[in-house]
Design a protein around this motif. Sequence first.
Motif, PDB file in Angstrom:
ATOM      1  N   LYS A 184      -1.653-115.511 -26.234  1.00 28.35           N
ATOM      2  CA  LYS A 184      -0.296-115.748 -25.757  1.00 28.35           C
ATOM      3  C   LYS A 184      -0.293-115.956 -24.245  1.00 28.35           C
ATOM      4  O   LYS A 184       0.342-116.900 -23.732  1.00 28.35           O
ATOM      5  CB  LYS A 184       0.588-114.563 -26.142  1.00 28.35           C
ATOM      6  CG  LYS A 184       2.039-114.732 -25.719  1.00 28.35           C
ATOM      7  CD  LYS A 184       2.851-113.517 -26.175  1.00 28.35           C
ATOM      8  CE  LYS A 184       4.321-113.669 -25.725  1.00 28.35           C
ATOM      9  NZ  LYS A 184       5.125-112.486 -26.135  1.00 28.35           N
ATOM     10  N   ARG A 185      -1.026-115.109 -23.530  1.00 31.66           N
ATOM     11  CA  ARG A 185      -1.065-115.222 -22.080  1.00 31.66           C
ATOM     12  C   ARG A 185      -1.712-116.534 -21.641  1.00 31.66           C
ATOM     13  O   ARG A 185      -1.189-117.282 -20.818  1.00 31.66           O
ATOM     14  CB  ARG A 185      -1.842-114.035 -21.503  1.00 31.66           C
ATOM     15  CG  ARG A 185      -1.937-114.057 -19.967  1.00 31.66           C
ATOM     16  CD  ARG A 185      -2.742-112.882 -19.431  1.00 31.66           C
ATOM     17  NE  ARG A 185      -4.153-113.003 -19.768  1.00 31.66           N
ATOM     18  CZ  ARG A 185      -4.775-112.227 -20.638  1.00 31.66           C
ATOM     19  NH1 ARG A 185      -4.126-111.271 -21.273  1.00 31.66           N
ATOM     20  NH2 ARG A 185      -6.076-112.400 -20.894  1.00 31.66           N
ATOM     21  N   ASN A 186      -2.886-116.836 -22.247  1.00 40.55           N
ATOM     22  CA  ASN A 186      -3.598-118.056 -21.855  1.00 40.55           C
ATOM     23  C   ASN A 186      -2.868-119.339 -22.295  1.00 40.55           C
ATOM     24  O   ASN A 186      -2.972-120.379 -21.622  1.00 40.55           O
ATOM     25  CB  ASN A 186      -5.010-118.055 -22.425  1.00 40.55           C
ATOM     26  CG  ASN A 186      -5.902-117.023 -21.766  1.00 40.55           C
ATOM     27  OD1 ASN A 186      -5.712-116.719 -20.598  1.00 40.55           O
ATOM     28  ND2 ASN A 186      -6.855-116.471 -22.496  1.00 40.55           N
ATOM     29  N   ALA A 187      -2.165-119.298 -23.454  1.00 40.56           N
ATOM     30  CA  ALA A 187      -1.406-120.468 -23.912  1.00 40.56           C
ATOM     31  C   ALA A 187      -0.278-120.788 -22.938  1.00 40.56           C
ATOM     32  O   ALA A 187      -0.005-121.971 -22.646  1.00 40.56           O
ATOM     33  CB  ALA A 187      -0.857-120.241 -25.307  1.00 40.56           C
ATOM     34  N   ILE A 188       0.358-119.762 -22.444  1.00 42.44           N
ATOM     35  CA  ILE A 188       1.426-120.005 -21.461  1.00 42.44           C
ATOM     36  C   ILE A 188       0.858-120.633 -20.193  1.00 42.44           C
ATOM     37  O   ILE A 188       1.397-121.599 -19.643  1.00 42.44           O
ATOM     38  CB  ILE A 188       2.145-118.676 -21.148  1.00 42.44           C
ATOM     39  CG1 ILE A 188       2.893-118.188 -22.395  1.00 42.44           C
ATOM     40  CG2 ILE A 188       3.117-118.860 -19.981  1.00 42.44           C
ATOM     41  CD1 ILE A 188       3.507-116.809 -22.233  1.00 42.44           C
ATOM     42  N   ILE A 189      -0.309-120.122 -19.779  1.00 40.23           N
ATOM     43  CA  ILE A 189      -0.946-120.687 -18.584  1.00 40.23           C
ATOM     44  C   ILE A 189      -1.329-122.149 -18.817  1.00 40.23           C
ATOM     45  O   ILE A 189      -1.099-123.022 -17.965  1.00 40.23           O
ATOM     46  CB  ILE A 189      -2.193-119.851 -18.207  1.00 40.23           C
ATOM     47  CG1 ILE A 189      -1.760-118.436 -17.800  1.00 40.23           C
ATOM     48  CG2 ILE A 189      -2.954-120.524 -17.074  1.00 40.23           C
ATOM     49  CD1 ILE A 189      -2.922-117.499 -17.581  1.00 40.23           C
ATOM     50  N   ALA A 191      -0.025-124.320 -20.980  1.00 42.59           N
ATOM     51  CA  ALA A 191       1.154-125.170 -21.076  1.00 42.59           C
ATOM     52  C   ALA A 191       1.701-125.500 -19.699  1.00 42.59           C
ATOM     53  O   ALA A 191       2.083-126.644 -19.409  1.00 42.59           O
ATOM     54  CB  ALA A 191       2.224-124.483 -21.930  1.00 42.59           C
ATOM     55  N   VAL A 192       1.725-124.506 -18.829  1.00 46.36           N
ATOM     56  CA  VAL A 192       2.217-124.740 -17.473  1.00 46.36           C
ATOM     57  C   VAL A 192       1.315-125.746 -16.745  1.00 46.36           C
ATOM     58  O   VAL A 192       1.782-126.683 -16.095  1.00 46.36           O
ATOM     59  CB  VAL A 192       2.295-123.411 -16.703  1.00 46.36           C
ATOM     60  CG1 VAL A 192       2.628-123.666 -15.234  1.00 46.36           C
ATOM     61  CG2 VAL A 192       3.365-122.510 -17.305  1.00 46.36           C
TER      62      VAL A 192
END
Length: 736
Positions: A184-189, A191-192
């Motif tokens: 979840k943390r890395n996916a958000i990074i 996507a940004v």
Amino acid sequence: MCLSVSSAIDACRAFVRQRQPGLRTRFVMLVACLFLVLSVVMIAVASYLDLRDEENRVIADSQSIGATVSHLAVPHLENHHYLILEQELESIAASGIVTLVHVYDPQRSILIDSDPQTSYFDDIAIDPLLLKAIEVGETQTLTKPEMVSMAFPVRAEAEGEVLGGALVTVPRPNPEGVIFTIWKRNAIIAAVLLLFCLPVVFHFGNNFLRPIKLLTQTAHRVSAGDFDAPFPTERQDEIGVLARAYQNMVGTIRKNMSQIHKLAYVDSVSGLPNREAFRQHFKSLKSVKELRNKKFAVMFIDLDRFKRVNDSYGHDYGDLLLQEIGTRFQEALKSCGLPHGVFVQPDRRPRDTNYDVAVQSCVARLGGDEFGVIMPLVDEREAVLNVADQLTKAVETPFVINGYALSVGVSIGAAIYPDDGSDYTAIMKNADIAMYSAKHAGGNSLRFFDQVDRSGQAEDRLVVEAELRHALRGDELTVYYQPKVNCETSEVVGAEALVRWNHPERGLLAPGAFIDVAEETGLITRLGDRVLKLACAQGRSWLDQNRIIPLSVNVSVRQLQNPQFAADVLKTLHETGFPPHLLELEVTETVAMADPDIVYRITGPLRDAGIRFALDDFGTGYSSLAHLRQLPFDTFKIDQSFIQELGKSEGSRSIVQTILAMAQTMEYDVVAEGVETREQQAILQSIGCGTAQGYLFGVPMDADIFSAWMENCPSRNARRSGSGQTGRKPDAWAAA
């Protein structure tokens, strides 16, 4: 069904090709896909490493807490302060870091734990791991999916004696929860970063692909015919290398196109536009909308006395003369204030028709000694007369070719569009007719088509002459074949080649419709040469099919008068590959008797080569035995007028018998012409005539029908051995 499925698949493929994204879109998609793949790989690796770090942290915590508990338990075990130790263990467990803490005193068999609900007086099972650590005096570890247990020996500080053991159980984190948090943390990074990178990729993609896009646009312009489109050759990178390669390729194409244009539209002798360029210019005049209600003139020019130049000085002089005439014609148009050119140009397509090019006049060499002129925007005949006068004057001054003064004249025929024809073929045909009218009127003059005497026979002969010339330039003439058969066996022993004219309007014409005109105008020479070439080529084709068919071809007096006749015949045989001994040339008795010396001189080298000669229409002329013995003939062809009277007139039978007897004495073969009844065949057979031809056996047929007829006739193939004829050289026709 299979065809329908295949069609559907092809349609789908075509749709996919049409929907295929552009290069820039595919580049951005490639970068985005690579970014996503790298992000997934990065997250997977990070998840694995973080999970390993979490495992190591749990083990480190267990070791740290276990060491703390071991040191803490030493004084309590030495002094047997179990209650205080129990309270301390409960406080450690209350921190939430560990699940369970045990301290075991083996001397008193007392187990102190961190559970507030129990005490060291309770009977609690001792963990085997704890007992093993006390026994061996070393730390023991047990890892389970839900926890990590570590047992430590408790040693006295001074002597190092094992006083007891301590057991610590630390819970392991849930792997799924840890992985979910990491992803979840890395996916958000990711996507940004992707949202930030896409505009950057678009920007750099446009800059990177702009040279390729420009190169593609240039290639499209070149394919559309614009060979002057610029290439980005100033670049020093790979795009520049590709652009320079394209530029070199286009330069080669331009050079090749120029050469192709020259071959297709420029006459190689005179340097003028050729017949096809002339036709294209005529079409361009019709296609320009500014000229649709205008008239223009077409002049057909034929040189007078040009044949004498070729015959006297050779074709090289004739070619040089044509070059000079073309130059003078161009200068004559300029003197009349008419800019000359031609619509068809290299690297230009029909859709590029432009008014300035189309309104120019055009002078072209149409072939041989024929020229053509197109004059646009003609409203009055005086303009045509003025141009014709200048063209006539242009050739009045003798031409000096290699020191020889050569003189020719011009016969000019003019037709006005659209008054004298609605298309190119009609205009050229009528201009040709007008030209022949001018030539028959004495030459060196102009005649308009509407001035031609188009009444009765005079018009018909002019039309036939003009059309016959067109036929000789095209492919309207063909050859039919009438079989010759053995009177006794009906076996096919050869065929006579007879010319036919596939007239585009009047249909198939027999020689009677045009031979007189051909003889009168001198076209009979070209006509005879064409028939000979077609017949020999067909004979070679039959030989390749294993059919040996001797062929007879008629020869005119004009052909015999040509000094090059023998050389031309031998050249034709060489080019077609037809064996000389299978060819027989027929000369009428009237022609042969008119000038026996010429016949003897011309036929000599041909007979030496193996070619046979036949005396056609025998019995209608005034032959003498003295002449007959001198003339080099192999066959008498009895005229059909005698054959038709067989059975009706005893005199005709006597004449035929006399001819047969004379032929036998002189060792000649005999062919009876015009056999139409079984009675005539029977009489000929009874009096010893070996060969006959006529409608009884077969009418003249084209090559394909003749081949089919041969398959179905009683004798399926021409003879392969033996003669079947009377007279000398019985095997001359059979050798292959």
